[in-house]
Design an enzyme around this catalytic site. Structure first.
Site, PDB file in Angstrom:
ATOM      1  N   GLY A   1     -21.264   5.599   8.919  1.00  0.00           N
ATOM      2  CA  GLY A   1     -20.278   4.576   9.230  1.00  0.00           C
ATOM      3  C   GLY A   1     -20.873   3.185   9.150  1.00  0.00           C
TER       4      GLY A   1
ATOM      5  N   LEU B   1     -16.201   6.774  12.419  1.00  0.00           N
ATOM      6  CA  LEU B   1     -16.319   7.790  13.458  1.00  0.00           C
ATOM      7  C   LEU B   1     -17.692   7.695  14.104  1.00  0.00           C
ATOM      8  CD1 LEU B   1     -14.793  11.025  11.835  1.00  0.00           C
ATOM      9  CD2 LEU B   1     -13.677   9.386  13.314  1.00  0.00           C
TER      10      LEU B   1
ATOM     11  N   VAL C   1     -19.196   8.204   8.938  1.00  0.00           N
ATOM     12  CA  VAL C   1     -19.504   9.012  10.109  1.00  0.00           C
ATOM     13  C   VAL C   1     -20.917   8.686  10.596  1.00  0.00           C
ATOM     14  CG1 VAL C   1     -19.681  11.336  11.061  1.00  0.00           C
ATOM     15  CG2 VAL C   1     -18.017  10.861   9.246  1.00  0.00           C
ATOM     16  N   CYS C   2     -21.031   8.273  11.880  1.00  0.00           N
ATOM     17  CA  CYS C   2     -22.308   7.977  12.523  1.00  0.00           C
ATOM     18  C   CYS C   2     -23.077   6.930  11.697  1.00  0.00           C
ATOM     19  CB  CYS C   2     -23.097   9.272  12.727  1.00  0.00           C
ATOM     20  SG  CYS C   2     -24.521   9.097  13.830  1.00  0.00           S
ATOM     21  N   GLN C   3     -24.303   7.193  11.337  1.00  0.00           N
ATOM     22  CA  GLN C   3     -25.066   6.237  10.526  1.00  0.00           C
ATOM     23  C   GLN C   3     -24.339   5.938   9.220  1.00  0.00           C
ATOM     24  OE1 GLN C   3     -28.366   7.671   8.265  1.00  0.00           O
ATOM     25  NE2 GLN C   3     -29.686   5.957   8.813  1.00  0.00           N
TER      26      GLN C   3
END
Length: 354
Positions: A148, A168, A144-146
């Protein structure tokens, strides 16, 4: 302004003052809450992280294991903020056994930690534990975000350990799209910070995010005061505010390396990224990937995430576009109803690959 107009202004200010008092009374009457709404347990702990497993009465140890790698610049409570707005529960509802890399709070001595410690060592240790616990040699990763970006880099270095990779709102091409963080990072000497590291205060990270949309908080709070909100709605907003303002301190060297190598050098896309003396090669991705990004994301431009399509084997690549924003992709009613169950089914389908 005439006398009549002044009276109207005073009446409106008095009305708002009373609503503000009522709103504060409602907020003060709410009880405290844990960070996660779904029952969970810590199954492993190491210096950089805790490994949590989410459990409930419906959960089965036979579910497909999924390891969530969340961003290091925020706390992960947003993925399980309450039962109605929970990515964790939607994944569990679709047959997945959900685990989380819960990054530990940064200590002063962590300023010397390298980015490789988080991307290679920590994720590797979590996968080791899940291999032992589940008996599976390949595990599904969901970044998720960073987080990811962390998960993608680890998967490029250790592709034989990954069954499926979900991403994501994950930045990949850090020079694509209009990102305030990228513009800001151009003027910072991150190489010097990496040589002489100091931890970055979490409140500075919070301020950086707020500057991306400086009036959002004010307008939202005025709406809350003016419009009646249920106790459940207030509790949800309180949890959201706690998450927004709870950015942890960042380990100096790792933060500097991430900002320099990703935002300044765009090393992941250019093929020049090396972590722990190992090249991060996107060509090594030979497992299914689901890339989910938000069309109205002001933190991770959709162009940055979608760039992955042209950088890996297209036979492995799948994507979902969400008509909404960065946070809405995880907590909105539409995401809970449509997107997250579909992602959960895609992850749980890997059970058939055993």
């Amino acid at each position: 302004m005439n006398e009549s107009g002044q009276r109207e202004v005073h009446k409106e200010l008095e009305r708002f003052r009373k609503k503000y008092q009522e709103f504060n009374q409602q907020i003060s009457g709410l009880s405290g809450a844990e960070e996660f709404s779904t029952p969970h347990r810590v199954i492993y702990e190491q210096g950089a992280f805790r490994l949590r497993e989410f459990v409930d009465d419906k959960a089965s140890c036979g579910g497909e294991p999924v390891l969530i790698v969340y961003s290091h610049v925020n706390r992960p409570g947003i993925i399980d903020i309450d039962a109605a707005h929970s990515m964790v529960r939607r994944l569990m509802d679709t047959g997945n056994r959900v685990f989380l890399m819960d990054w530990q709070r940064t200590r002063d001595e962590d300023r010397f930690n390298s980015l490789a410690l988080y991307v290679i060592e920590a994720i590797g240790l979590a996968l080791d534990r899940l291999n032992e616990l589940t008996g599976q040699s390949r595990i599904n990763l969901l970044g998720v975000c960073q987080g990811g970006t962390f998960a993608l880099c680890h998967a490029c270095i250790q592709p034989l350990r990954i069954k499926r990779l979900g991403l994501l709102v994950t930045p990949v091409d850090f020079h694509s799209g209009d990102s305030l963080i990228r513009h800001w990072s151009r003027w910072v000497d991150f190489e010097k910070l990496a040589r002489y590291p100091v931890n970055i205060p979490g409140r500075l990270i919070t301020l950086m995010f707020q500057l991306a949309r400086p009036f959002d908080d004010l307008s939202r709070q005025v709406r809350l005061i003016n419009q009646p909100v249920s106790e459940h709605g207030l509790d949800f907003m309180r949890r959201m505010d706690h998450w927004v303002y709870d950015c942890p301190d960042q380990p100096g060297r790792a933060f500097a390396q991430f900002m320099q190598w990703m935002y300044q050098d765009n090393a992941l896309v250019s093929g020049t990224l090396t972590l722990g003396n190992v090249d991060v090669d996107l060509a090594r991705v030979d497992f299914p990937v689901m890339n989910v990004y938000a069309e109205n994301d002001h933190l991770v431009p959709p162009e940055s995430s979608a760039a992955l399509r042209g950088l890996i084997n297209t036979d492995c690549y799948n994507e979902m576009r969400f008509c909404g924003g960065h946070v809405g992709l995880m907590v909105s009613a539409r995401a809970q109803r449509d997107l997250l169950p579909e992602l959960g089914r895609w992850l749980s389908a890997s059970r058939d690959q055993r």
